[in-house]
Structures are given as C-alpha cells and as structure tokens.
Scaffold this motif. Structure first.
Motif, PDB file in Angstrom:
ATOM      1  N   ARG A  38      61.612  91.964  69.721  1.00 20.43           N
ATOM      2  CA  ARG A  38      62.689  92.966  69.671  1.00 20.43           C
ATOM      3  C   ARG A  38      63.942  92.455  70.373  1.00 20.43           C
ATOM      4  NH1 ARG A  38      59.131  98.391  71.013  1.00 20.43           N
ATOM      5  NH2 ARG A  38      57.851  98.264  69.141  1.00 20.43           N
ATOM      6  N   LEU A  39      63.765  91.805  71.524  1.00 23.85           N
ATOM      7  CA  LEU A  39      64.910  91.264  72.255  1.00 23.85           C
ATOM      8  C   LEU A  39      65.603  90.167  71.450  1.00 23.85           C
ATOM      9  CD1 LEU A  39      63.289  91.163  75.794  1.00 23.85           C
ATOM     10  CD2 LEU A  39      65.133  92.698  75.041  1.00 23.85           C
ATOM     11  N   LYS A  40      64.823  89.275  70.855  1.00 28.28           N
ATOM     12  CA  LYS A  40      65.394  88.203  70.051  1.00 28.28           C
ATOM     13  C   LYS A  40      66.127  88.768  68.834  1.00 28.28           C
ATOM     14  CE  LYS A  40      64.814  84.303  70.307  1.00 28.28           C
ATOM     15  NZ  LYS A  40      65.739  83.264  70.814  1.00 28.28           N
ATOM     16  N   ALA A  41      65.554  89.774  68.191  1.00 26.05           N
ATOM     17  CA  ALA A  41      66.185  90.376  67.014  1.00 26.05           C
ATOM     18  C   ALA A  41      67.519  91.025  67.377  1.00 26.05           C
ATOM     19  CB  ALA A  41      65.252  91.413  66.386  1.00 26.05           C
ATOM     20  N   ALA A  42      67.668  91.459  68.614  1.00 28.37           N
ATOM     21  CA  ALA A  42      68.911  92.085  69.077  1.00 28.37           C
ATOM     22  C   ALA A  42      69.938  91.046  69.535  1.00 28.37           C
ATOM     23  CB  ALA A  42      68.611  93.063  70.208  1.00 28.37           C
ATOM     24  N   GLY A  43      69.590  89.760  69.471  1.00 30.00           N
ATOM     25  CA  GLY A  43      70.539  88.706  69.810  1.00 30.00           C
ATOM     26  C   GLY A  43      70.425  88.133  71.206  1.00 30.00           C
ATOM     27  N   PHE A  44      69.432  88.551  71.959  1.00 25.97           N
ATOM     28  CA  PHE A  44      69.223  87.997  73.292  1.00 25.97           C
ATOM     29  C   PHE A  44      68.536  86.643  73.229  1.00 25.97           C
ATOM     30  CE2 PHE A  44      69.547  92.429  74.691  1.00 25.97           C
ATOM     31  CZ  PHE A  44      70.219  92.297  75.907  1.00 25.97           C
ATOM     32  N   ALA A  45      68.912  85.759  74.129  1.00 24.37           N
ATOM     33  CA  ALA A  45      68.082  84.602  74.428  1.00 24.37           C
ATOM     34  C   ALA A  45      66.968  85.132  75.330  1.00 24.37           C
ATOM     35  CB  ALA A  45      68.885  83.543  75.163  1.00 24.37           C
ATOM     36  N   VAL A  46      65.806  84.558  75.244  1.00 19.96           N
ATOM     37  CA  VAL A  46      64.681  84.935  76.104  1.00 19.96           C
ATOM     38  C   VAL A  46      64.181  83.671  76.785  1.00 19.96           C
ATOM     39  CG1 VAL A  46      62.344  85.885  76.193  1.00 19.96           C
ATOM     40  CG2 VAL A  46      64.039  86.904  74.649  1.00 19.96           C
ATOM     41  N   VAL A  47      64.169  83.710  78.130  1.00 19.68           N
ATOM     42  CA  VAL A  47      63.829  82.539  78.923  1.00 19.68           C
ATOM     43  C   VAL A  47      62.805  82.943  79.984  1.00 19.68           C
ATOM     44  CG1 VAL A  47      64.726  80.792  80.511  1.00 19.68           C
ATOM     45  CG2 VAL A  47      66.122  81.539  78.568  1.00 19.68           C
ATOM     46  N   ILE A  48      61.741  82.182  80.094  1.00 18.58           N
ATOM     47  CA  ILE A  48      60.730  82.420  81.129  1.00 18.58           C
ATOM     48  C   ILE A  48      61.108  81.614  82.370  1.00 18.58           C
ATOM     49  CG2 ILE A  48      58.308  82.061  81.773  1.00 18.58           C
ATOM     50  CD1 ILE A  48      57.607  82.597  78.802  1.00 18.58           C
ATOM     51  N   VAL A  49      61.083  82.276  83.533  1.00 21.01           N
ATOM     52  CA  VAL A  49      61.301  81.614  84.826  1.00 21.01           C
ATOM     53  C   VAL A  49      60.114  81.963  85.719  1.00 21.01           C
ATOM     54  CG1 VAL A  49      63.812  81.423  84.708  1.00 21.01           C
ATOM     55  CG2 VAL A  49      62.815  83.517  85.588  1.00 21.01           C
ATOM     56  N   THR A  50      59.418  80.943  86.207  1.00 27.57           N
ATOM     57  CA  THR A  50      58.162  81.205  86.900  1.00 27.57           C
ATOM     58  C   THR A  50      57.951  80.289  88.102  1.00 27.57           C
ATOM     59  OG1 THR A  50      55.746  81.336  86.578  1.00 27.57           O
ATOM     60  CG2 THR A  50      56.898  79.717  85.247  1.00 27.57           C
ATOM     61  N   ASN A  51      57.501  80.885  89.196  1.00 21.87           N
ATOM     62  CA  ASN A  51      57.068  80.130  90.380  1.00 21.87           C
ATOM     63  C   ASN A  51      55.602  79.768  90.184  1.00 21.87           C
ATOM     64  OD1 ASN A  51      59.544  80.597  91.651  1.00 21.87           O
ATOM     65  ND2 ASN A  51      58.788  82.317  92.856  1.00 21.87           N
ATOM     66  N   GLN A  52      55.257  78.505  90.374  1.00 24.16           N
ATOM     67  CA  GLN A  52      53.872  78.039  90.200  1.00 24.16           C
ATOM     68  C   GLN A  52      53.528  77.057  91.317  1.00 24.16           C
ATOM     69  OE1 GLN A  52      51.677  79.178  87.867  1.00 24.16           O
ATOM     70  NE2 GLN A  52      53.283  80.582  87.166  1.00 24.16           N
ATOM     71  N   THR A  53      52.944  77.554  92.397  1.00 20.19           N
ATOM     72  CA  THR A  53      52.638  76.696  93.547  1.00 20.19           C
ATOM     73  C   THR A  53      51.250  76.070  93.513  1.00 20.19           C
ATOM     74  OG1 THR A  53      51.792  78.536  94.874  1.00 20.19           O
ATOM     75  CG2 THR A  53      54.162  78.034  95.065  1.00 20.19           C
ATOM     76  N   GLY A  54      50.443  76.416  92.528  1.00 20.49           N
ATOM     77  CA  GLY A  54      49.072  75.895  92.476  1.00 20.49           C
ATOM     78  C   GLY A  54      48.965  74.390  92.640  1.00 20.49           C
ATOM     79  N   PRO A  55      49.753  73.604  91.903  1.00 22.38           N
ATOM     80  CA  PRO A  55      49.665  72.148  92.076  1.00 22.38           C
ATOM     81  C   PRO A  55      50.046  71.690  93.487  1.00 22.38           C
ATOM     82  CG  PRO A  55      50.681  72.674  89.975  1.00 22.38           C
ATOM     83  CD  PRO A  55      50.582  73.968  90.743  1.00 22.38           C
ATOM     84  N   ALA A  56      51.096  72.271  94.061  1.00 23.41           N
ATOM     85  CA  ALA A  56      51.518  71.872  95.412  1.00 23.41           C
ATOM     86  C   ALA A  56      50.465  72.219  96.451  1.00 23.41           C
ATOM     87  CB  ALA A  56      52.849  72.535  95.765  1.00 23.41           C
ATOM     88  N   ARG A  57      49.663  73.223  96.165  1.00 23.03           N
ATOM     89  CA  ARG A  57      48.591  73.626  97.078  1.00 23.03           C
ATOM     90  C   ARG A  57      47.307  72.836  96.822  1.00 23.03           C
ATOM     91  NH1 ARG A  57      50.247  78.409  99.593  1.00 23.03           N
ATOM     92  NH2 ARG A  57      51.936  79.481  98.490  1.00 23.03           N
ATOM     93  N   GLY A  58      47.308  72.002  95.770  1.00 23.77           N
ATOM     94  CA  GLY A  58      46.133  71.197  95.452  1.00 23.77           C
ATOM     95  C   GLY A  58      45.061  71.949  94.684  1.00 23.77           C
ATOM     96  N   TYR A  59      45.411  73.110  94.091  1.00 24.88           N
ATOM     97  CA  TYR A  59      44.413  73.920  93.382  1.00 24.88           C
ATOM     98  C   TYR A  59      44.096  73.385  91.993  1.00 24.88           C
ATOM     99  CZ  TYR A  59      45.382  77.481  96.964  1.00 24.88           C
ATOM    100  OH  TYR A  59      45.548  78.171  98.133  1.00 24.88           O
ATOM    101  N   PHE A  60      45.081  72.755  91.356  1.00 23.31           N
ATOM    102  CA  PHE A  60      44.917  72.191  90.020  1.00 23.31           C
ATOM    103  C   PHE A  60      46.104  71.266  89.762  1.00 23.31           C
ATOM    104  CE2 PHE A  60      46.413  76.607  89.768  1.00 23.31           C
ATOM    105  CZ  PHE A  60      47.693  76.452  89.238  1.00 23.31           C
TER     106      PHE A  60
END
Length: 186
Positions: A38-60
């Motif tokens: 719906r957002l894309k059809a209305a002309g918006f760009a859609v961008v995911i922004v995410t914090n992911q600390t798992g690798p820095a913590r040694g989890y994966f």
C-alpha cells in the motif's frame, strides 16, 4: 525526491524472537507485506533500518544477518511487496557509531543514496529508538503494537518523554494511517 517510510525489521516486519539466530525463525508478521504494498502504491520509498548486534556479541556470524535480510526481501517480494533498501547497524550500543538507532546515520545514508525527502518521511517501529529516530530526523514516528510495541507504549515511551505521531496495531494498519495522514505533510 521521494517521500519515504523507514521500517524497523524485527517486531515490525517480521516476528520479534529476541536474537534471530537461525533462518528457520524468520516469520513475517501477517499484514506486513500488504502494508508495504500500500505504501509503495502511494509513491513512498520503503526502507528497512535495523540494529543487529548478534554478530558483535558472538551469537552468530554477520553472514546470517545478510542471509535473513535476503530471505525476508524474497518472501515479501513473493507477496508483491518490494523494499527499496535495507540498512543495518552491526555495532554494539557502546561502540560510538553514528548508525545505531536512535542515531540517524542509517537514515541519512539512505536519504542520500536513494534521493529521499526526509521532510515527508515516517519511521515505523516497535521500540522507543524508532520514535526517537523519527524526532531526530524530522520524521513522524509511528509505533506498532507488534513486537515490543505494547510494553514500549505503556512503560518506556512515557518514561522517556516520547510520543508517537501515530499508534497502530500492526504494519498494515500503520500504512493505512500514514496514507490518511499524508495530506498533512503537503
């Protein structure tokens, strides 16, 4: 320049599972793909922004974060939902980077690289960092009640003095409310 909706990943687009440490744990929240469409059809760009600390913590390994993002985009695409970009902060909270939400680094980089209009932007997420990020970049903050959203609304946001512009049950409803609100951005 295009208007944009920045989306948090875990708890907003896909189910919050703590550290997503295996691809088998990736599950898209019902209605998320529809909201993106719906957002894309209305002309918006859609961008995911995410914090992911798992690798820095040694989890994966860091490669798992990228694998999860590729799989997420693939599954969304199958449902007809396209995302313009995914930006990831892999740093620990005390690393001093400028990209870890609520700092604006990922959003500013995306705006420059994708020619996005931050004056006509929203940040959608289930955590206080998403609402504060919205304030820092002059966007409108949208809290979804999926993931950590309900607890954040009741306990964390009041404590931090943060108020979302919109509160929605999920990303599908957030998209509808953003489209209703769009006229006030012009």
């Amino acid at each position: 320049m295009r208007p944009v909706v920045f989306l948090d990943r875990d708890g907003t687009v896909n189910e919050e599972v703590g550290y997503l440490n295996h691809i088998s744990r990736l599950k898209i929240i019902p209605g998320a793909a529809e909201g993106i469409k719906r957002l894309k059809a209305a002309g918006f760009a859609v961008v995911i922004v995410t914090n992911q600390t798992g690798p820095a913590r040694g989890y994966f390994p860091e490669s798992l974060v990228h694998e999860v993002n590729r799989e997420l985009l693939k599954r969304l695409s199958v449902e007809g939902a396209e995302v313009d970009g995914v930006y990831v902060c892999l740093h620990l909270p005390d690393a001093g980077c400028d990209c870890r939400k609520p700092k604006p680094g990922m959003v500013l980089r995306a705006a420059e690289e994708l020619d996005l209009d931050l004056s006509r932007s929203y940040v959608v997420g289930d955590r206080w960092v998403d609402i504060e990020l919205a304030q820092r970049v002059g966007a409108r903050g949208v809290l979804v009640l999926t993931g950590y959203g309900r607890g954040e609304l009741e306990y964390v946001l009041p404590q931090k003095g943060l108020k979302p512009h919109i509160v929605a049950q999920d990303l599908r409803e957030a998209a509808d409310l953003i489209l209703e609100d769009l006229g006030s951005l012009r």
